[in-house]
Write an enzyme that holds these catalytic residues in place. Structure first.
Site, PDB file in Angstrom:
ATOM      1  N   ARG A  36      34.208  37.585  45.303  1.00 22.65           N
ATOM      2  CA  ARG A  36      33.944  39.049  44.669  1.00 22.65           C
ATOM      3  C   ARG A  36      33.713  39.188  43.097  1.00 22.65           C
ATOM      4  NH1 ARG A  36      37.551  43.604  47.012  1.00 22.65           N
ATOM      5  NH2 ARG A  36      39.299  42.430  45.764  1.00 22.65           N
ATOM      6  N   ASP A  37      33.951  38.121  42.482  1.00 21.04           N
ATOM      7  CA  ASP A  37      33.734  38.369  41.084  1.00 21.04           C
ATOM      8  C   ASP A  37      33.156  36.969  40.491  1.00 21.04           C
ATOM      9  OD1 ASP A  37      33.666  39.937  38.826  1.00 21.04           O
ATOM     10  OD2 ASP A  37      35.593  39.349  38.257  1.00 21.04           O
ATOM     11  N   LEU A  38      32.163  36.412  41.133  1.00 13.21           N
ATOM     12  CA  LEU A  38      31.545  35.412  40.569  1.00 13.21           C
ATOM     13  C   LEU A  38      30.739  35.752  39.433  1.00 13.21           C
ATOM     14  CD1 LEU A  38      30.064  33.326  43.661  1.00 13.21           C
ATOM     15  CD2 LEU A  38      31.782  32.263  41.751  1.00 13.21           C
TER      16      LEU A  38
END
Lengths: 349, 48
Positions: free
Chosen positions: B42-44
């Site tokens: 979700r936060d690449l």
């Protein structure tokens, strides 16, 4: 990619969450938004992420699954080659507008395979995105990636294209404990000043081996929030508005005030005792370190101090606010300046 | 992490396609490890 190593040690200090190890291999470092899902395809609705890398379905809150990660992954690949994410705007609203409505553009020089790979990863509709059918396999079988052998990458048989210079700013080769090394990587330099001779400041950038010796002199410090600094287990220190803090002494009883984890990590680190303390002659004279600790166990105490300092620095609950780039730690006779998150590179370098 | 973060390396010098391919594959393999255990990252990102 070594995942398990970091899964249990969530480390939110660096906002950039892909870090390279000493060999140049990529590692995830930040799992702050990691989400356990019941199934791969199940839709999630919580609104999380970093705007420039957020997928259209995440922005529009229609529900997202693992395919949202592939969109972000596409942004990263785009950025690696172009220097910027696919959509760059001055405001978040404009960015989201573009992400939802505009197609990404690619430099002409890029290979057709790459353009196709990114077009399909940056596909706005997740059901049509590369990976929607067979996930990972869809991606690695795409012509752009198909030339790379997955097993070779997985087994680290291929030498990374980036060679890490052990004497670069990232230097920390003398500190094999990876967690400690991670902390070192956020320090750019340490400045030591003899406060009686203000013009006699010694600067130790991280690229020098001396830096590693000097960082071991760091006092125990605990930064409780981004703004507040205090001493842990020692004399409370004055915190000034300009982030300079003074302290009167460094706790001398390292062994008794610290838990066993520090001993363990000290052992595993295995630094040579003779390198742990090498004061310059100027600062040696009236150092509080010398006066409180007793010189007989100098080497080991020095290592403990270092380990503790790093552990406490590592125990930030929250990352310091972005405006705080630098801490100057002032003792009676020394000034320590730790630069966090300063640019590692000058553009001209 | 002694090698620094990926963003700084991109700033220093943009990657060639082959260099990017190597890191893309490393990142993808890491991502697959997460996905195969039912995690979404979700936060690449490479920068904030």
């Amino acid at each position: 990619m070594n995942i398990t190593r970091y899964l249990n040690s969530y480390f939110s200090f660096q906002p950039e969450n892909i870090l390279l190890d000493i060999d140049g291999h990529a590692n995830f470092a930040d799992f702050g938004f990691l989400k356990k899902v019941e199934s791969k395809t199940m839709l999630n609705f919580s609104y999380r992420g970093t705007p420039a890398y957020m997928s259209p379905e995440l922005i529009s809150r229609v529900g997202y699954n693992y395919l949202s990660d592939y969109y972000s992954f596409g942004c990263i690949v785009y950025e690696m080659i172009s220097g910027n994410p696919p959509f760059v705007t001055s405001t978040k609203a404009e960015l989201f507008e573009k992400v939802l409505k505009e197609e990404p553009t690619f430099p002409q020089a890029w290979s057709p395979e790459l353009k196709d790979f990114l077009t399909r990863l940056l596909e706005k509709c997740p059901d049509n995105r590369l990976g929607a059918n067979n996930g990972f396999l869809d991606l690695v079988r795409h012509p752009w990636l198909a030339t790379v052998n997955v097993a070779d990458i997985r087994n680290k048989n291929i030498k990374p294209p980036i060679i890490i210079d052990p004497h670069s700013h990232y230097f920390s080769a003398k500190v094999p404990d990876s967690d400690v090394a991670q902390d070192l990587s956020v320090c750019r330099e340490i400045r030591l000043s003899d406060m009686n001779l203000l013009d006699n400041t010694e600067i130790f950038p991280t690229k020098t081996p001396e830096y590693v010796d000097k960082i071991k002199e760091l006092p125990i410090l605990k930064i409780e929030t981004g703004e507040k600094l205090s001493m842990d287990g020692g004399t409370p220190m004055r915190v000034e508005s300009n982030k300079k803090m003074s302290f009167l002494q460094v706790p001398s009883q390292m062994d008794s005030t610290l838990g066993s984890r520090n001993r363990v990590s000290t052992k595993s680190r295995g630094a040579s005792p003779e390198s742990s303390m090498s004061f310059s002659s100027a600062s040696d004279r009236a150092s509080p370190f010398n006066s409180t600790g007793g010189n007989s166990s100098r080497s080991s105490a020095g290592e403990m101090e270092y380990e503790t300092g790093m552990n406490e620095i590592r125990n930030f609950d929250k990352a310091p606010s972005k405006k705080m780039d630098c801490y100057k730690i002032v003792s009676n006779v020394k000034l320590y300046e730790i630069n966090f998150r300063s640019p590692f590179y000058k553009p001209s370098e | 992490m002694p090698g620094g973060d990926l963003y700084n390396h991109i700033c220093k010098k943009k990657f060639t396609e082959d260099e990017a391919k190597f890191y893309a594959m490393e990142i993808l393999i890491g991502l697959e490890q997460l996905h195969s255990t039912n995690y979404i990252h979700r936060d690449l990102k490479v920068k904030t």
